[in-house]
Design a protein around this motif. Structure first.
Motif, PDB file in Angstrom:
ATOM      1  N   UNK A 749     -27.145 -17.778  -3.278  1.00 17.46           N
ATOM      2  CA  UNK A 749     -25.980 -17.860  -3.947  1.00 17.46           C
ATOM      3  C   UNK A 749     -26.151 -16.788  -3.957  1.00 17.46           C
ATOM      4  N   UNK A 750     -24.729 -16.165  -3.979  1.00 18.92           N
ATOM      5  CA  UNK A 750     -24.398 -14.808  -3.809  1.00 18.92           C
ATOM      6  C   UNK A 750     -24.530 -14.337  -5.598  1.00 18.92           C
ATOM      7  N   UNK A 751     -24.548 -15.241  -6.361  1.00 22.30           N
ATOM      8  CA  UNK A 751     -24.877 -15.040  -8.059  1.00 22.30           C
ATOM      9  C   UNK A 751     -25.912 -15.148  -8.315  1.00 22.30           C
ATOM     10  N   UNK A 752     -27.087 -15.772  -7.639  1.00 23.06           N
ATOM     11  CA  UNK A 752     -28.591 -15.956  -7.987  1.00 23.06           C
ATOM     12  C   UNK A 752     -29.797 -15.339  -7.648  1.00 23.06           C
ATOM     13  N   UNK A 753     -29.138 -13.944  -6.976  1.00 25.86           N
ATOM     14  CA  UNK A 753     -30.677 -13.432  -5.730  1.00 25.86           C
ATOM     15  C   UNK A 753     -31.071 -12.306  -7.209  1.00 25.86           C
ATOM     16  N   UNK A 754     -32.221 -12.487  -7.400  1.00 26.87           N
ATOM     17  CA  UNK A 754     -33.247 -11.961  -8.190  1.00 26.87           C
ATOM     18  C   UNK A 754     -33.449 -10.514  -8.201  1.00 26.87           C
ATOM     19  N   UNK A 790     -33.210 -16.977 -12.234  1.00 30.56           N
ATOM     20  CA  UNK A 790     -31.738 -17.717 -12.787  1.00 30.56           C
ATOM     21  C   UNK A 790     -31.759 -19.245 -13.057  1.00 30.56           C
ATOM     22  N   UNK A 791     -30.781 -19.380 -13.577  1.00 33.74           N
ATOM     23  CA  UNK A 791     -30.924 -20.819 -12.737  1.00 33.74           C
ATOM     24  C   UNK A 791     -28.678 -20.717 -12.939  1.00 33.74           C
ATOM     25  N   UNK A 792     -28.463 -21.935 -12.623  1.00 33.03           N
ATOM     26  CA  UNK A 792     -26.832 -22.165 -12.259  1.00 33.03           C
ATOM     27  C   UNK A 792     -26.521 -23.398 -13.551  1.00 33.03           C
ATOM     28  N   UNK A 793     -25.606 -22.835 -14.896  1.00 32.87           N
ATOM     29  CA  UNK A 793     -25.309 -23.197 -15.786  1.00 32.87           C
ATOM     30  C   UNK A 793     -24.874 -24.676 -15.000  1.00 32.87           C
ATOM     31  N   UNK A 798     -19.389 -21.915 -13.262  1.00 30.61           N
ATOM     32  CA  UNK A 798     -19.580 -20.387 -12.793  1.00 30.61           C
ATOM     33  C   UNK A 798     -20.559 -19.967 -13.821  1.00 30.61           C
ATOM     34  N   UNK A 799     -21.491 -20.064 -15.462  1.00 33.08           N
ATOM     35  CA  UNK A 799     -22.280 -20.094 -16.050  1.00 33.08           C
ATOM     36  C   UNK A 799     -23.863 -19.444 -15.024  1.00 33.08           C
ATOM     37  N   UNK A 800     -24.316 -18.810 -15.520  1.00 32.68           N
ATOM     38  CA  UNK A 800     -25.565 -18.199 -14.361  1.00 32.68           C
ATOM     39  C   UNK A 800     -26.409 -17.903 -16.083  1.00 32.68           C
ATOM     40  N   UNK A 801     -27.871 -19.024 -16.187  1.00 34.48           N
ATOM     41  CA  UNK A 801     -28.630 -18.226 -17.108  1.00 34.48           C
ATOM     42  C   UNK A 801     -29.822 -17.388 -16.713  1.00 34.48           C
ATOM     43  N   UNK A 802     -30.451 -17.033 -17.670  1.00 34.74           N
ATOM     44  CA  UNK A 802     -31.826 -16.162 -16.750  1.00 34.74           C
ATOM     45  C   UNK A 802     -32.519 -15.938 -17.468  1.00 34.74           C
TER      46      UNK A 802
END
Length: 818
Positions: A749-754, A790-793, A798-802
């Motif tokens: 996902x574009x939101x979860x690259x570390x 990182x983790x998808x809520x 759309x919440x991303x936690x980490x």
């Protein structure tokens, strides 16, 4: 060089050691007794005086350079010196090892990107990386979250290992050997203090009881203040509170027979584990059902939008109560030119977690608790023969495991507004979902039997052929039941009508399933090695391996009517084809070592994680991806030009990807909208209110959790010195690591690259030949800001936690031995 120590100095050292032992004993006073396991590696001098470690990777003692497979060896002294006191820190020394843990249960240990699916775990599938301590297989990866206790050596073996090890492993094995009882009295103690209230104490004592019986006991205690401050509870969370104890008794009536009884007990009791707000990303949910709008509707503002403020406001209880232990009996009997080894073991695992699964200070999920208990029994019987022209290992392995889990998932007063469509009047009624509870009961029965063997045929003094085979049987039986009750305690059942029931069933659906699996598998490997010179060994390996099938043990996906899709209960075995070639070299009169390996692993029916955006799903579940490939090149280099300097550099290039996965779960930017129908076109990624594909083709995408590039490097320099009238040496050491960016979601996902990051650790101190060592250390010296994962809520908001990695830490360690 011989250093003569005056009696007064020896007495002062003894007094210091006594104080250290008293400190450790006080820290461990409440520990429960136990007993633990096995064989001691030996260091031998190479011609130049450089030490070479003896390993047992092939179930016999030999130098690491003589083993024709990719193996990284970390000695106990290096583990202590670098602060790598658990697997999470060990990965900084071994670039091919990946370790991820959001809590002890949800822990993954992978090698070359393979092992277990990245993300939430299920009891119903196997590890691809075997975890062994003193020949005893540990089925629960939670073991990897504990402190290493009195470790002699750690071997990280890469590639399939099923023809030599009790449990089949397709990606590799972590083989830990602890220090064993001695017939000479000896002891050691260590105390460390540091910032964040870090305190660690270790001690071990060994010696004879009679002429034929010796014993050893070791204890370790680690505490540290948490790295995250919870403004709701006014406490720091994600700390460390670990206690470990191991005891061993060796009975050796003759040179041909040794019986070791061992037991261990470890516990963790920290307020853990919170994942905190990192960012938000647009999904295909309607705009009024995405995070920003949902939070605004309840006048909620997260405590901090900068995760490196290390602040959270989670409001549910947190706990990571974790107890692991067991007992074993190991018999080694030399019979003629062979050796019979029997390892009998029992282990338990008791897990008592409490989590905040909405990651926020809103009471959406008010309770998330899924405690479980495991018992495992294993028996391994092995025969080793070493001859002039052939070496042989044959063995049998039996394993039985039962895991019971009792879960409670409960919704809070903020749930209605968060989970019910705002246009529905029920979203303004907290009582609709407040107190809605799912009570889950499940168990797993797992049985495995295997016969295995490996022959090393020395065709000539230089050329060896090594075939191996394995026959394996596995059977799994599971049970899962979810009962749902509303806030008044009335059962919520499928088929009930009414708007309130529909809203409740959209969060928690009752379910009953009893998946099962059984299968026979045959695997084999062939290794050929050639010694070009006494210090240059080349090898090539082909392995046809497998990872046994599994069951979805944490609930199944449901159909439109809410009924479990029973066909998803079984997961097919992985079919593994592995190719590897390598070169092991020593040069400069064995002052330098360079080992290089290249490999390719193809896996059909790869067991992949499938995540579900529904809030009430306990875990992700598993499905088979079409094909996965991991290929790459690795090197290990070390040099010791003199006794005053040594250095190392290890690296790995890993290309791990889904070759074919056409029906994968979609990333959050392509989730949350109305499922696309026949003839319709999915909406653009992150377009609110768009049409979402039922699944996504992620063929060609990278596997989660693995960096393309990873390195570890360091060195140490020393010089003769005196300190407080003690003769010894001062030293300065550095250990660094780097890994490039990696995906932290099953579907990239574009939101979860570390982002990639580099860590630097330093140490400086003074040590004497007779075991006194005082040094200061700093880890993450440049205070690098990085995420472990990182983790998808839940619910596709759309919440991303980490989970931020540790900040800079520093301290002082004092060690002594006698």
């Amino acid at each position: 060089m011989t250093i003569h120590t005056p009696a007064s100095r020896r007495l002062s050292r003894a007094a210091l050691l006594g104080a250290l032992l008293s400190t450790v004993a006080g820290a461990a006073m409440s520990a429960q007794s136990a007993v633990a396991a096995d064989a001691e590696p030996v260091a031998v001098g190479a011609p130049s005086g450089v030490e070479e470690l003896i390993v047992t990777a092939r179930r016999r003692s030999e130098t690491a350079q003589a083993v024709p497979l990719a193996i990284t060896v970390v000695g106990g002294e290096k583990v202590d010196a670098t602060g790598a006191f658990n697997v999470g820190r060990l990965q900084q020394l071994t670039p091919t090892l990946q370790f991820y843990s959001s809590n002890p249960r949800n822990t993954a240990v992978n090698i070359r990107g393979l092992g277990v699916p990245f993300g939430l775990t299920s009891d119903g599938f196997e590890q691809g990386v075997g975890f062994y301590i003193d020949d005893v297989y540990h089925a629960r990866v939670a073991t990897a979250t504990f402190d290493f206790l009195d470790v002699a050596q750690i071997e990280v073996l890469r590639g399939p290992q099923g023809t030599l090890y009790g449990k089949n492993t397709t990606a590799g094995a972590v083989n830990i050997t602890t220090n064993q009882p001695t017939f000479n009295f000896e002891g050691k103690a260590e105390v460390t203090v540091g910032n964040l209230n870090f305190k660690q104490a270790k001690a071990a004592v060994s010696g004879p009881i009679t002429d034929t019986i010796a014993a050893r006991i070791a204890v370790s205690s680690t505490t540290r203040r948490g790295t995250i401050y919870n403004v709701t509870s006014d406490q720091y969370v994600n700390g460390q509170d670990n206690l470990g104890l191991r005891g061993l008794i060796l009975y050796k009536p003759s040179d041909n027979l040794a019986v070791t009884f061992a037991g261990d007990f470890s516990k963790q009791d920290a307020e853990c584990c919170a994942q905190i707000f990192v960012r938000t990303g647009a999904t295909q949910r309607p705009l009024n059902r995405q995070y920003v709008a949902l939070a605004a509707a309840q006048n909620y503002t997260v405590a901090s939008t900068n995760p490196f403020d290390r602040i959270t406001d989670v409001d549910a209880s947190l706990n990571a109560g974790n107890k692991i232990g067991g007992a074993s009996a190991r018999v080694v009997w030399n019979v003629g030119e062979g050796t019979v080894t029997s390892v009998t073991a029992w282990r338990f695992w008791d897990w008592k977690p409490e989590n905040d699964r909405d990651f926020l200070g809103l009471s959406i999920v008010s309770k998330s608790q899924n405690p479980s208990q495991q018992d495992q029994y294993s028996q391994e019987l092995r025969y080793n023969y070493s001859g002039e022209r052939a070496d042989l290992v044959v063995g049998a392995f039996a394993f039985k495991q039962r895991i019971d889990t009792q879960g409670t998932e409960e919704q809070g007063p903020a749930s209605s507004r968060w989970n019910i469509t705002p246009s529905n009047v029920l979203s303004n009624d907290p009582s609709v979902l407040n107190g809605l509870v799912a009570k889950n009961t499940q168990y797993l029965k797992n049985t495995s039997f295997a016969l295995y063997g490996q022959l090393s045929w020395k065709v000539s003094d230089r050329f060896t052929i090594q075939p191996g085979v394995r026959l394996n049987y596995d059977k799994k039986d599971g049970f899962y039941q979810r009962l749902v009750f509303d806030g008044d305690g009335v059962p919520v059942l499928l088929g009930q009508t009414g708007a309130r029931r529909a809203a409740q069933l959209a969060v928690f659906t009752p379910q009953l399933s009893a998946p099962s699996f059984s299968d026979w598998n045959f695997s084999y490997d062939l290794n050929a090695s050639y010694k070009f010179t006494p210090d240059v060994l080349g090898y090539a390996t082909y392995a046809k391996s497998f990872k046994t099938g599994g069951i979805n043990q944490n609930g199944l996906p449901t159909d439109a009517a809410g009924n479990p899709i029973l066909a998803a209960g079984q997961i097919k075995p992985e079919d593994v084809n592995h190719f590897e070639a390598g070169l092991k070299t020593q040069f400069w009169e064995r002052r330098a070592t360079l080992n290089v390996s290249a490999y390719r692993t193809d896996i059909k029916d790869y067991q992949a994680t499938v995540t579900n955006g529904q809030l009430g799903v306990l875990r992700g579940y598993l499905a088979n991806a079409g094909k996965v490939r991991s290929q790459g090149v690795e090197f290990d280099f070390s040099v010791r030009p003199s006794e005053r300097f040594n250095a190392y550099a290890n690296g790995a290039y890993t290309d791990a990807k889904y070759v074919r996965f056409t029906d994968a779960p979609c990333p959050p930017e392509l989730s949350g909208g109305t499922t696309v129908g026949a003839g319709q076109t999915p909406g653009a990624p992150g377009a609110p209110g768009g049409l979402s594909p039922a699944n996504c083709d992620i063929s060609g995408a990278r596997l989660p959790g693995v960096s393309k590039w990873s390195f570890s490097f360091g060195g140490e320099v020393n010089a003769p010195a005196q300190f407080l009238a003690n003769e010894g040496e001062v030293y300065f050491g550095y250990d660094g690591s780097y890994r490039s960016r990696f995906s932290s979601n099953a579907s990239p996902s574009i939101y979860t690259w570390v982002d990639g990051y580099s860590l630097s650790n330093f140490r400086a101190g003074f040590r004497t030949p007779d075991g006194l060592n005082v040094f200061a250390w700093v880890r993450n010296a440049f205070d690098e800001e990085y995420f472990e994962l990182l983790a998808v809520g839940p619910s596709n908001t759309g919440l991303i936690a980490g989970q931020p990695g540790d900040p800079r830490t520093f301290g002082v360690t004092v060690k002594a031995a006698f």
